[in-house]
Design a protein around this motif. Structure first.
Motif, short mmCIF file in Angstrom:
data_model
loop_
_atom_site.label_atom_id
_atom_site.label_comp_id
_atom_site.label_asym_id
_atom_site.label_seq_id
_atom_site.Cartn_x
_atom_site.Cartn_y
_atom_site.Cartn_z
N ARG A 224 -29.68 58.28 57.86
CA ARG A 224 -28.96 59.54 57.68
C ARG A 224 -28.49 59.77 56.24
O ARG A 224 -28.53 60.88 55.75
N GLU A 225 -28.05 58.71 55.55
CA GLU A 225 -27.46 58.92 54.23
C GLU A 225 -27.59 57.67 53.36
O GLU A 225 -27.95 56.58 53.84
N LEU A 226 -27.27 57.85 52.09
CA LEU A 226 -27.41 56.80 51.10
C LEU A 226 -26.61 55.55 51.45
O LEU A 226 -27.12 54.43 51.36
N GLN A 227 -25.36 55.71 51.85
CA GLN A 227 -24.52 54.55 52.14
C GLN A 227 -25.10 53.70 53.26
O GLN A 227 -25.07 52.47 53.20
N ILE A 228 -25.65 54.35 54.27
CA ILE A 228 -26.27 53.60 55.38
C ILE A 228 -27.52 52.90 54.89
O ILE A 228 -27.78 51.74 55.24
N ALA A 229 -28.31 53.58 54.05
CA ALA A 229 -29.52 52.96 53.50
C ALA A 229 -29.17 51.68 52.74
O ALA A 229 -29.82 50.65 52.91
N LEU A 230 -28.13 51.74 51.90
CA LEU A 230 -27.74 50.55 51.13
C LEU A 230 -27.19 49.47 52.05
O LEU A 230 -27.40 48.27 51.80
N GLY A 231 -26.50 49.85 53.11
CA GLY A 231 -26.03 48.86 54.07
C GLY A 231 -27.18 48.13 54.75
O GLY A 231 -27.13 46.91 54.95
N LEU A 232 -28.23 48.87 55.08
CA LEU A 232 -29.41 48.26 55.69
C LEU A 232 -30.15 47.37 54.69
O LEU A 232 -30.68 46.32 55.06
N VAL A 233 -30.18 47.79 53.42
CA VAL A 233 -30.77 46.95 52.38
C VAL A 233 -30.00 45.64 52.30
O VAL A 233 -30.58 44.54 52.27
N ALA A 234 -28.66 45.72 52.26
CA ALA A 234 -27.82 44.52 52.17
C ALA A 234 -28.06 43.58 53.35
O ALA A 234 -27.99 42.36 53.21
N ALA A 235 -28.36 44.16 54.52
CA ALA A 235 -28.60 43.35 55.72
C ALA A 235 -30.00 42.75 55.74
O ALA A 235 -30.35 42.03 56.69
N GLY A 236 -30.82 43.08 54.73
CA GLY A 236 -32.16 42.52 54.67
C GLY A 236 -33.19 43.26 55.50
O GLY A 236 -34.27 42.74 55.78
N GLU A 237 -32.86 44.53 55.88
CA GLU A 237 -33.78 45.30 56.71
C GLU A 237 -34.89 45.97 55.91
O GLU A 237 -35.83 46.51 56.50
N GLY A 238 -34.81 45.97 54.60
CA GLY A 238 -35.84 46.59 53.78
C GLY A 238 -35.32 46.86 52.38
O GLY A 238 -34.28 46.32 51.97
N ILE A 239 -36.06 47.70 51.65
CA ILE A 239 -35.66 48.08 50.30
C ILE A 239 -35.54 49.60 50.26
O ILE A 239 -36.03 50.31 51.16
N SER A 240 -34.89 50.13 49.23
CA SER A 240 -34.73 51.58 49.14
C SER A 240 -34.88 52.01 47.69
O SER A 240 -34.50 51.27 46.77
N ILE A 241 -35.44 53.20 47.49
CA ILE A 241 -35.53 53.79 46.15
C ILE A 241 -34.42 54.82 46.04
O ILE A 241 -34.34 55.75 46.84
N VAL A 242 -33.57 54.62 45.04
CA VAL A 242 -32.35 55.43 44.92
C VAL A 242 -32.24 55.99 43.51
O VAL A 242 -32.87 55.49 42.57
N PRO A 243 -31.44 57.05 43.31
CA PRO A 243 -31.20 57.57 41.95
C PRO A 243 -30.46 56.53 41.12
O PRO A 243 -29.63 55.77 41.65
N SER A 244 -30.72 56.49 39.82
CA SER A 244 -30.13 55.45 38.96
C SER A 244 -28.62 55.53 38.88
O SER A 244 -27.96 54.53 38.57
N SER A 245 -28.02 56.70 39.17
CA SER A 245 -26.56 56.81 39.13
C SER A 245 -25.89 55.93 40.18
O SER A 245 -24.69 55.62 40.06
N VAL A 246 -26.66 55.47 41.16
CA VAL A 246 -26.11 54.59 42.20
C VAL A 246 -25.69 53.24 41.60
O VAL A 246 -24.96 52.47 42.22
N HIS A 247 -26.14 52.94 40.37
CA HIS A 247 -25.67 51.76 39.65
C HIS A 247 -24.15 51.68 39.68
O HIS A 247 -23.57 50.59 39.71
N GLY A 248 -23.51 52.85 39.67
CA GLY A 248 -22.04 52.89 39.67
C GLY A 248 -21.44 52.45 40.98
O GLY A 248 -20.25 52.13 41.05
N LEU A 249 -22.23 52.43 42.05
CA LEU A 249 -21.76 51.97 43.35
C LEU A 249 -22.05 50.48 43.47
O LEU A 249 -23.06 50.06 44.02
N ARG A 250 -21.19 49.67 42.94
CA ARG A 250 -21.45 48.23 42.84
C ARG A 250 -21.22 47.54 44.18
O ARG A 250 -20.20 47.73 44.83
N ARG A 251 -22.21 46.73 44.56
CA ARG A 251 -22.11 45.93 45.78
C ARG A 251 -22.55 44.51 45.43
O ARG A 251 -23.50 44.31 44.67
#
Length: 305
Positions: A224-251
């Protein structure tokens, strides 16, 4: 011919179906059909090819549609600007897609409020598609999105082209494989794209990037949205291509890597009604260019008048 005839006609032309158009207009289908028939009789022309499925416009209908859209947009502008003039305090309603919050948009909003205290700003998260409709209906005055949509009633300003990067879970083999990655490196991965709906969206920009290079991801997961995509990436479910400004969202559980192709970009687009040249919008656009310069960010310079 009345304004309601134009609204009814545009709804049928865009939905290409009387039933869906009636639902969109919140009226029954038979009265809608009668209104379109009355419009054709008043004009003395046929606007739709009645036997086509889905419904198609005639050549005359396409001409009438382009001008009807502009007339409705002008009407919405007139209503919106008249209300604004009638208020002691001016107002500006801003639509935005969620991913723009990780770039300069928050600073733009803060600075605009500081410099234009008499203007009441309201913010509304909505997709680019919804922004276009909201602009036409006068519900917002300006939108910030990523999709290049052509509409005769909308003026678009491409502010900058933002590089795409890859979000990977910590420990992923590709992190140390090479300094920068290519899309070819990613085709065997599960690609997590967003948003799932409405489309077209940023998700289609990502898929088009693969398609344009004759590549096809083996597995695609829509969310549904970017935050969920990054959560799934963190869980090891896959990778995601995101805008470079997401660098500011540090995890701590996600690492970002650059892509090797400078053409892999997603635009930041400011959209307004075609005829809306209010001073507030002009000030906002000037402020954006000023902030880009202050932040030493690349941007697309405005065309000379």
């Amino acid at each position: 011919m009345e304004l309601r005839h134009l609204r009814y006609f545009v709804a049928v032309a865009e939905e290409r179906n009387f039933t869906r158009a009636a639902q969109r207009l919140h009226i029954a289908q038979p009265p809608l059909s009668r209104q379109i028939q009355q419009l054709e009789e008043a004009l003395g022309v046929q606007l739709f090819e009645r036997n086509s499925r889905p419904l198609k416009l005639t050549d005359t209908g396409r001409f009438f549609y382009s001008h009807a859209v502009q007339l409705l947009a002008q009407t919405a502008e007139l209503e919106s600007m008249t209300r604004r003039v009638g208020k002691i305090e001016r107002s500006l309603s801003v639509g935005f897609v969620g991913s723009t919050l990780y770039g300069l948009l928050p600073k733009i909003i803060r600075r605009f409020r500081q410099e234009n205290g008499a203007v009441e700003l309201s913010l509304h998260e909505m997709s680019t598609m919804d922004q276009i409709q909201a602009l036409k209906e006068g519900r917002i005055d300006v939108g910030f999105g990523r999709i290049r949509l052509e509409d005769p009633s909308i003026r678009r300003v491409v502010l900058r082209e933002e590089r795409m990067i890859v979000a990977l879970p910590i420990g992923h083999p590709l992190i140390d494989a090479k300094p920068v990655l290519s899309l070819t490196d990613l085709v065997s991965e599960t690609l997590i794209i967003f948003p799932k709906a409405p489309r077209p969206s940023y998700a289609d920009q990502v898929l088009a990037a693969f398609h344009d290079r004759s590549l096809k991801p083996e597995h695609v997961y829509e969310t549904r949205e970017l935050q969920i995509a990054l959560g799934l990436v963190a869980a090891g479910e896959g990778i995601s291509i995101v805008p470079s400004s997401v660098h500011g969202l540090r995890r701590s559980d996600v690492l970002y890597k650059d892509l090797d192709d400078p053409r892999l970009v997603s635009p930041i687009i400011m959209s307004m009604r075609m005829l809306d040249e209010s001073e507030d919008l002009t000030r906002m656009l000037e402020l954006i260019y000023r902030l880009y310069t202050e932040e030493q960010m690349e941007f697309i310079a405005p065309a000379a008048p």
